[in-house]
Design an enzyme around this catalytic site. Sequence first.
Site, PDB file in Angstrom:
ATOM      1  N   HIS A  56     129.290  58.182 -71.906  1.00  0.00           N
ATOM      2  CA  HIS A  56     128.744  57.153 -72.789  1.00  0.00           C
ATOM      3  C   HIS A  56     127.849  57.808 -73.836  1.00  0.00           C
ATOM      4  CE1 HIS A  56     129.154  53.572 -69.753  1.00  0.00           C
ATOM      5  NE2 HIS A  56     130.272  54.282 -69.873  1.00  0.00           N
ATOM      6  N   GLU A  58     124.850  57.174 -74.697  1.00  0.00           N
ATOM      7  CA  GLU A  58     123.505  57.441 -74.198  1.00  0.00           C
ATOM      8  C   GLU A  58     123.468  58.729 -73.379  1.00  0.00           C
ATOM      9  OE1 GLU A  58     123.999  52.867 -73.691  1.00  0.00           O
ATOM     10  OE2 GLU A  58     125.283  54.641 -73.756  1.00  0.00           O
ATOM     11  N   CYS A  86     124.101  50.265 -70.115  1.00  0.00           N
ATOM     12  CA  CYS A  86     124.607  49.795 -68.828  1.00  0.00           C
ATOM     13  C   CYS A  86     123.698  50.328 -67.715  1.00  0.00           C
ATOM     14  CB  CYS A  86     126.046  50.282 -68.617  1.00  0.00           C
ATOM     15  SG  CYS A  86     126.176  52.068 -68.347  1.00  0.00           S
ATOM     16  N   CYS A  89     123.583  54.262 -67.510  1.00  0.00           N
ATOM     17  CA  CYS A  89     122.780  54.861 -68.571  1.00  0.00           C
ATOM     18  C   CYS A  89     121.301  54.546 -68.396  1.00  0.00           C
ATOM     19  CB  CYS A  89     123.282  54.401 -69.934  1.00  0.00           C
ATOM     20  SG  CYS A  89     124.937  55.030 -70.306  1.00  0.00           S
TER      21      CYS A  89
END
Length: 146
Positions: A56, A58, A86, A89
């Site tokens: 991701h 992040e 999410c 993260c």
Amino acid sequence: METLYTDEYFMRLALVEAQKAFDAGEVPVGAIVVSNNKILAKAHNLTETLCDATAHAEMQSITAASGFIGAKYLTDCTLYVTLEPCLMCTGALYWSQIVKVVYGAKDLKRGSSKLGHLYHPKTELVGGVLEAECAALLTHFFKKLR
């Protein structure tokens, strides 16, 4: 004269990263890590490119920023991300002890804020920065898939 940087300014830079993800066929999420108005890391989703569910934006930006400063804690840093993080993260952001998280669009399905403040106790959370622009890019991406 010193330039005045705002959350909107940095979120626009995160949107540039999100557009890169969009152009590559990735879910268009972009993130940047900033400390003292200096960009330490820029990233976007790479889950398809790397065949890695954890890639991701992040996660990529946390890793890059930590590598840049040579430390695992991001205590003087702010993360700007176009979509609410999410749970995965958020956990990584907790362990990085980042001081501030600023997100654009709310993630009604997978966003961690619906479970309460799961970030480090010293982390400030700010949502809704350029929310319409961030959400529009995501909506356009998913409409294109259907």
